[in-house]
Design an enzyme around this catalytic site. Structure first.
Site, PDB file in Angstrom:
ATOM      1  N   GLU B  53       0.825  -1.211   0.000  1.00 53.01           N
ATOM      2  CA  GLU B  53       0.000   0.000   0.000  1.00 53.01           C
ATOM      3  C   GLU B  53       0.858   1.260   0.000  1.00 53.01           C
ATOM      4  O   GLU B  53       0.463   2.294  -0.534  1.00 53.01           O
ATOM      5  CB  GLU B  53      -0.954   0.011   1.188  1.00 53.01           C
ATOM      6  CG  GLU B  53      -2.100  -0.999   1.066  1.00 53.01           C
ATOM      7  CD  GLU B  53      -1.726  -2.403   1.522  1.00 53.01           C
ATOM      8  OE1 GLU B  53      -0.551  -2.628   1.914  1.00 53.01           O
ATOM      9  OE2 GLU B  53      -2.601  -3.288   1.508  1.00 53.01           O
ATOM     10  N   PHE B 115     -11.852  -7.854  13.671  1.00 54.76           N
ATOM     11  CA  PHE B 115     -10.730  -8.267  12.827  1.00 54.76           C
ATOM     12  C   PHE B 115     -10.402  -7.168  11.804  1.00 54.76           C
ATOM     13  O   PHE B 115     -11.271  -6.691  11.095  1.00 54.76           O
ATOM     14  CB  PHE B 115     -11.056  -9.579  12.107  1.00 54.76           C
ATOM     15  CG  PHE B 115      -9.959 -10.020  11.174  1.00 54.76           C
ATOM     16  CD1 PHE B 115      -8.707 -10.363  11.674  1.00 54.76           C
ATOM     17  CD2 PHE B 115     -10.160 -10.063   9.804  1.00 54.76           C
ATOM     18  CE1 PHE B 115      -7.680 -10.747  10.824  1.00 54.76           C
ATOM     19  CE2 PHE B 115      -9.137 -10.452   8.947  1.00 54.76           C
ATOM     20  CZ  PHE B 115      -7.896 -10.793   9.457  1.00 54.76           C
ATOM     21  N   GLN B 116      -9.143  -6.783  11.772  1.00 56.82           N
ATOM     22  CA  GLN B 116      -8.641  -5.744  10.854  1.00 56.82           C
ATOM     23  C   GLN B 116      -9.356  -4.413  11.012  1.00 56.82           C
ATOM     24  O   GLN B 116      -9.475  -3.648  10.068  1.00 56.82           O
ATOM     25  CB  GLN B 116      -8.680  -6.229   9.400  1.00 56.82           C
ATOM     26  CG  GLN B 116      -7.672  -7.351   9.175  1.00 56.82           C
ATOM     27  CD  GLN B 116      -7.407  -7.661   7.718  1.00 56.82           C
ATOM     28  OE1 GLN B 116      -8.235  -7.437   6.849  1.00 56.82           O
ATOM     29  NE2 GLN B 116      -6.221  -8.194   7.438  1.00 56.82           N
ATOM     30  N   LYS B 165     -17.915  -1.331   5.768  1.00 55.80           N
ATOM     31  CA  LYS B 165     -18.191  -2.367   4.770  1.00 55.80           C
ATOM     32  C   LYS B 165     -19.691  -2.490   4.459  1.00 55.80           C
ATOM     33  O   LYS B 165     -20.066  -2.679   3.295  1.00 55.80           O
ATOM     34  CB  LYS B 165     -17.642  -3.713   5.245  1.00 55.80           C
ATOM     35  CG  LYS B 165     -17.666  -4.743   4.111  1.00 55.80           C
ATOM     36  CD  LYS B 165     -16.817  -5.954   4.417  1.00 55.80           C
ATOM     37  CE  LYS B 165     -16.913  -6.959   3.283  1.00 55.80           C
ATOM     38  NZ  LYS B 165     -16.187  -8.194   3.591  1.00 55.80           N
ATOM     39  N   MET B 478      23.875   9.631   2.732  1.00 54.41           N
ATOM     40  CA  MET B 478      23.665  10.941   3.351  1.00 54.41           C
ATOM     41  C   MET B 478      23.925  10.893   4.846  1.00 54.41           C
ATOM     42  O   MET B 478      24.462  11.836   5.425  1.00 54.41           O
ATOM     43  CB  MET B 478      22.243  11.439   3.057  1.00 54.41           C
ATOM     44  CG  MET B 478      22.002  12.865   3.492  1.00 54.41           C
ATOM     45  SD  MET B 478      23.196  14.009   2.767  1.00 54.41           S
ATOM     46  CE  MET B 478      22.256  14.641   1.380  1.00 54.41           C
TER      47      MET B 478
HETATM   48  C1  LIG Z   1      12.249   5.984   5.711  1.00 54.07           C
HETATM   49  C2  LIG Z   1      13.511   6.670   6.060  1.00 54.07           C
HETATM   50  N1  LIG Z   1      14.358   6.146   6.969  1.00 54.07           N
HETATM   51  C3  LIG Z   1      15.514   6.781   7.280  1.00 54.07           C
HETATM   52  C4  LIG Z   1      15.840   7.962   6.679  1.00 54.07           C
HETATM   53  C5  LIG Z   1      17.130   8.689   7.056  1.00 54.07           C
HETATM   54  N2  LIG Z   1      18.001   8.788   5.866  1.00 54.07           N
HETATM   55  C6  LIG Z   1      18.087   9.897   5.101  1.00 54.07           C
HETATM   56  S1  LIG Z   1      19.099   9.743   3.816  1.00 54.07           S
HETATM   57  C7  LIG Z   1      19.527   8.176   4.276  1.00 54.07           C
HETATM   58  C8  LIG Z   1      20.510   7.379   3.504  1.00 54.07           C
HETATM   59  C9  LIG Z   1      20.019   6.999   2.174  1.00 54.07           C
HETATM   60  O1  LIG Z   1      20.890   6.044   1.643  1.00 54.07           O
HETATM   61  P1  LIG Z   1      20.758   5.607   0.152  1.00 54.07           P
HETATM   62  O2  LIG Z   1      19.349   5.297  -0.160  1.00 54.07           O
HETATM   63  O3  LIG Z   1      21.745   4.572  -0.192  1.00 54.07           O
HETATM   64  O4  LIG Z   1      21.070   6.967  -0.635  1.00 54.07           O
HETATM   65  P2  LIG Z   1      22.462   7.775  -0.703  1.00 54.07           P
HETATM   66  O5  LIG Z   1      22.410   8.833   0.353  1.00 54.07           O
HETATM   67  O6  LIG Z   1      23.554   6.813  -0.487  1.00 54.07           O
HETATM   68  O7  LIG Z   1      22.427   8.376  -2.065  1.00 54.07           O
HETATM   69  C10 LIG Z   1      18.850   7.814   5.441  1.00 54.07           C
HETATM   70  C11 LIG Z   1      19.003   6.518   6.123  1.00 54.07           C
HETATM   71  C12 LIG Z   1      14.910   8.502   5.757  1.00 54.07           C
HETATM   72  N3  LIG Z   1      15.108   9.665   5.147  1.00 54.07           N
HETATM   73  N4  LIG Z   1      13.784   7.832   5.446  1.00 54.07           N
END
Ligand SMILES: Cc1ncc(C[n+]2csc(CCOP(=O)(O)OP(=O)(O)O)c2C)c(N)n1
Ligand SMILES: [Mg+2]
Lengths: 180, 567
Positions: B53, B115-116, B165, B478
C-alpha cells in the site's frame, strides 16, 4: 511574555473536529487549561472556548492553525480583559455541617453562592465566578470538608458590541455569492 | 436523474465523475465490494495493483505531481490502511492532492476491536487535510465531491475517506454533483489590492531584489507569470526543492537552488539582498537554516495561498494572500521595467566560485571513477532535458536536484518535506502513468531502493517503461556524510550491502546492466534511454563522496560550506 489567552473558535458540528483542534495544541506542546464546547446561537455551529497560557506570538500561530481546519469557520483570540468570562463550580457538603451552625450559610451569602439541592445526607452548592473566586470559596468551605467539588471550563463573551460570528457569516456569504 | 445502485458502485461512479482514469491500490476483505464494482469499469478506470500500500500511495503522489490532477488510491482496513500512513504524511507535507479510500469494518463492529479494525480516522487526522468516515450510504456522493474539492483546492493535500463495509453493500439513489464551495472553507480569499500595491512599490524601490519560488507556482500554474515578473523587473530567482522546473534551468535569471545543499549564490545572497520576494513557498528549515540569521537585513514579500504560512517562520513586511497566478497577474502591471545588472553579476560570480570548487568535479570526474553528479548530468543530457526526474532520498536526491536540467514544468518528483526513503520507485510508477508521453528517469540510492524494491513487480506486470538508475555507494550515503562531517567518521550502521541488483531486475524480467567504470557510463545510459520498456541501471559510484555546498544544520545560510572544513 506568557499570559492567559482565551481562544474562541466557531465550527461545523462534526465528529473528529475536536481531535483536529486538540492536535494543534499537543503538537506544539501547549497545555489546554480549560476547554468548553457547545452549540452556539447559530444552529449547527459549535463554539469552542479554550484557555491557554502562551506568548502572543504562539497564540497567533495556534489560531492560524485552528482557522486552517476545513470545518472551522473562524477562530479568534482575546486577552482576559477583552472578555467577560465565567466558570461554574459545584460543591457538595454534608447537610449536618450546614445545619449545625450558620457558618456555611454565612459563607454562601458572602460568596454569592446558592444552594441547588438539599437531601438528608448532603447539600449541593453552586457558585459562578472566575477561577480565583470559586477556588476561594472552596478553601473557605473546606473547613467543613467538601465531599465533592467540580469546576467547569470557561465560557466567555466579548466586550465589543458586535457579534463577530454573524458579521463573519455575512461576509462569507457575500464572498461565496461573488465567486459563484 | 437518480439511479438506484449500491454504495460500492457509487464510489466508483463518483471517481469517474471527477475525471479520474487511474487508481493505485491493493484489495482486501473490507474493500472487496468496491473492488467488485471496479471490475465492471475497466474501460474507464485503470487500476494499478502495487506490491504494497505504501507503493500505491507514493504512485498516486507521483501521478498527481506530474499531471496536476488529483489522484486516487484504495486500501483495505487495518494493515492496508496503516500502510498508507507514511505516504499520506508525505503528501501532507508536500501538499499533494491524493484521495485515499480505505475499507473499514461494518459499522455495527466499529469500536469493538473487530478483525482488521484500525482507527484510521484517528491515526490519519494529524496528517490529512480532511478525513471522514462514511457509515450512511446516502452520504457517498456529497462526501466524495467534498473530498475531491478539498484535496485539490487552495493549498492541496491528502484526504482520506473511510468506508464501512456495510455501506458498500447498501443501496442509495445516486446523483452526483461536484462540490465548489464549503461554508467553513475558503481556499482562495479575495485578493487585497492594497497588499499587491504595497508589494509592487517595494519591488520598484529595491536595489537588490531576490525572488524565491516554491511549489505554489506549480499549483496555480503561474509559471508564465513568474517568468514575466522576473524578466520585467530583472530579478534573480531561486527555487526550493519542490519549486524546481517552474522556471527552465537555463533561464538567465534562474540562479539555482535554495537551502542546505542548494547553490552558493542563492544562499549567501539571501543575506545580502534588500528585498526577498517569496512566491508559493513556506520557508522550510532546510531552506532557511538558522531562522534568526535569515535575511535580517531584507524586507520580505510573501505571496502565499495558505494564510497559516504567513508569519509562521519568517515575518512578512508585505504579505500578499492569494493564489500565485492571480497575485502575480495583478502585480506585473504595477512593477516597473528595471535592470539589476551588477546585482545579477554577483550571482554569476558566486556560481563561478561554486563551479570551480564543487560543480566541475561533481559532473566531470576525470579519474575513471564515477560520481553521482556525473550520472545525473549524463542522464539529463541524453534525455535532452525533456525527461521527468524522480528521486528517492539521500545524496542521490540532492545531486539530481542540483544537476538535472529542466525545460518543462512539473518535471521533478521528490519527497521534500518528509524525506521518505523508498519514495522513488513507486513515485516513478505513478509519474509514468501521469505522463505516459514522457520519459521518466528515476535516481535511487542502494538503501532507499531496498525499501520498496518490490515495486519492480508492478513495473514488470504493467510493463511500465521507467528508467531506474540505482546509484550504488554501498552506504546510507547521506547519513554517512553527516557521520563524516559531524561524528568523527564513526560510521555507525551506515554500511549497507545489497543483492545483485542486475540479477534481481532480471528475475522480474526487467533488462538491466551494471556500470563500473566511467568510460561505460555514456553508452549505458544511451542504451537505457533508447530501450523501449522498463530498464534498470546499477551504477557503482564513489563510495565516500559528499554533497557540497552544505549549510550545516542550525547554521546561517551565510555560513554555507563549499568543502569539508579542515579543522
Ligand atoms: C524511511 C527513512 N528512513 C531513514 C531515513 C534517514 N536517511 C536519510 S538519507 C539516508 C541514507 C540513504 O541512503 P541511500 O538510499 O543509499 O542513498 P544515498 O544517500 O547513499 O544516495 C537515510 C538513512 C529517511 N530519510 N527515510
Ligand atoms: Mg547509498
Amino acid at each position: 511574555m506568557k499570559q492567559e489567552y482565551i481562544i474562541t473558535a466557531y465550527s461545523e458540528n462534526h465528529i473528529g473536529l475536536l481531535n483536529r483542534i486538540t492536535i494543534v495544541f499537543t503538537r506544539r506542546k501547549v497545555n489546554i487549561e480549560s476547554l468548553t464546547v457547545s452549540e452556539s446561537a447559530h444552529k449547527g455551529i459549535s463554539k469552542f472556548t479554550i484557555v491557554v497560557i502562551v506568548t502572543e506570538e504562539q497564540v497567533k500561530k495556534i489560531v492560524q492553525q485552528i482557522d486552517k481546519q476545513v470545518e472551522v469557520l473562524k477562530a479568534f483570540y482575546h486577552t482576559n480583559d477583552e472578555m467577560i468570562y465565567q466558570e461554574i463550580a459545584l460543591y457538595k457538603v454534608a447537610t449536618d455541617d450546614l445545619t449545625e451552625s450558620d457558618k456555611i450559610e454565612t459563607l454562601i451569602r458572602k460568596h454569592n453562592a446558592r444552594i441547588l439541592e438539599i437531601t438528608k445526607e448532603y447539600t449541593v452548592i453552586e457558585k459562578t465566578g472566575h477561577k480565583e473566586d470559586t477556588q476561594e470559596f472552596f478553601n473557605d468551605l473546606n473547613q467543613f470538608r467538601v465531599m465533592q467539588f467540580i469546576r467547569s471550563g470557561r465560557i466567555a463573551i466579548t466586550k465589543s458590541p458586535i457579534e463577530r460570528l454573524s458579521e463573519f457569516l455575512k461576509e462569507r456569504d457575500e464572498i461565496l455569492s461573488e465567486t459563484d | 436523474m437518480k439511479q438506484r445502485i449500491n454504495g460500492s458502485e457509487a464510489i466508483i461512479r463518483s471517481i469517474i465523475e471527477e475525471g479520474i482514469d487511474t487508481i493505485f491500490g491493493y484489495p482486501g476483505g473490507a474493500i472487496m465490494p468496491v473492488y467488485d464494482a471496479l471490475y465492471d469499469h475497466g474501460e474507464k478506470l485503470k487500476h494499478i495493483l502495487t506490491r504494497h500500500e505504501q507503493g500505491a500511495i507514493h504512485a498516486a503522489q507521483g501521478y498527481a505531481r506530474v499531471s496536476g490532477k488529483t489522484s486516487v488510491c484504495f486500501a483495505t482496513s487495518g494493515p492496508g490502511a496503516t500502510n498508507l500512513l507514511t505516504g499520506i504524511t508525505d503528501a501532507m507535507l508536500d501538499s499533494t492532492p491524493v484521495v485515499c479510500i480505505t475499507g473499514q469494518v461494518a459499522s455495527p463492529l466499529l469500536g469493538t476491536d473487530a478483525f482488521q479494525e484500525s482507527d484510521i480516522l484517528g491515526m490519519s487526522t494529524p496528517v490529512t487535510k480532511w478525513n471522514y468516515q462514511i457509515t450512511d450510504v446516502n452520504e457517498i456522493p456529497e462526501v466524495m465531491a467534498k473530498a475531491f474539492y478539498i484535496a485539490s483546492s487552495g493549498r492541496p493535500g491528502p484526504v482520506l475517506i473511510d468506508l464501512a463495509k456495510d455501506v458498500q453493500f447498501a443501496m442509495l439513489d445516486f446523483e452526483y454533483k461536484k462540490c465548489n464551495s464549503i461554508r467553513s472553507y475558503m481556499p482562495y480569499l479575495p485578493i487585497d489590492e492594497k497588499q499587491v500595491e504595497a508589494a509592487a512599490e517595494a519591488i520598484n524601490k529595491a536595489k537588490k531584489p531576490f525572488l524565491l519560488f516554491g511549489q505554489g507556482v506549480l499549483f496555480s500554474q503561474a509559471e508564465e507569470e513568474l517568468k514575466q515578473l522576473v524578466e520585467k523587473a530583472d530579478i534573480p530567482a531561486a527555487w526550493t526543492l519542490l519549486g524546481v522546473s517552474a522556471l527552465p534551468t537555463n533561464h538567465p535569471l534562474n540562479v539555482g537552488m535554495l537551502g542546505m545543499h542548494g547553490n552558493y549564490g542563492p544562499n549567501i545572497k539571501t543575506n545580502e539582498c534588500d528585498l526577498l520576494i517569496a512566491v508559493g513557498m513556506r520557508f522550510d528549515d532546510r531552506v532557511t537554516g538558522k531562522v534568526a540569521a535569515y535575511a535580517p537585513q531584507a524586507k520580505v514579500i510573501h505571496i502565499e495561498v495558505d494564510p497559516a504560512e504567513i508569519n509562521k517562520i519568517i515575518p512578512a513586511h508585505y504579505p500578499v494572500l492569494g493564489d500565485a497566478k492571480k497575485v502575480l497577474s495583478k502585480l506585473i502591471p504595477l512593477v516597473n521595467e528595471n535592470k539589476h545588472t551588477d546585482w545579477i553579476q554577483e550571482f554569476k560570480d558566486a556560481y563561478e566560485t561554486e563551479f570551480e570548487k564543487v560543480i566541475k568535479n561533481d559532473i566531470y570526474r576525470n579519474n575513471g571513477k564515477i560520481s553521482m553528479g556525473e550520472v545525473v548530468r549524463v542522464a539529463s543530457e541524453k534525455t535532452n532535458g525533456d525527461a521527468i526526474c524522480v528521486t528517492d532520498v539521500g545524496q542521490q536526491q540532492m545531486f539530481a536536484a542540483r544537476y538535472f536540467q529542466f525545460k518543462h514544468t512539473r518535471s521533478m518528483v521528490t519527497s521534500g518535506g518528509l524525506g521518505t526513503m523508498g519514495f522513488g520507485l513507486p513515485a516513478a510508477v505513478g509519474a509514468q502513468f501521469g505522463r505516459p508521453d514522457r520519459t521518466v528517469v528515476t535516481f535511487i540510492g542502494d538503501g532507499g531502493f531496498q525499501m520498496t524494491m518490490q515495486e519492480l513487480g508492478t513495473i514488470a506486470q504493467e510493463n511500465i517503461p521507467v528508467k531506474i538508475i540505482i546509484l550504488n555507494n554501498n552506504f546510507l550515503g547521506m547519513v554517512r556524510q553527516w557521520q563524516d562531517l559531524f561524528f568523527e567518521k564513526r560510521y555507525s550502521f551506515t554500511n549497507i550491502s545489497g543483492p545483485d541488483f542486475v540479477k534481481l531486475a532480471e528475475a522480474f524480467g526487467i533488462p538491466a546492466q551494471r556500470v563500473i567504470s566511467n568510460s561505460e557510463l555514456e553508452g549505458a545510459i544511451s542504451e537505457m534511454v533508447n530501450h523501449n520498456g522498463p530498464y534498470l541501471l546499477e551504477v557503482m559510484v564513489e563510495k565516500e563522496d559528499n554533497v557540497f555546498p552544505m549549510v550545516p544544520a542550525g547554521a546561517s545560510v551565510s555560513d554555507i560550506l563549499l568543502e569539508k572544513p579542515t579543522t
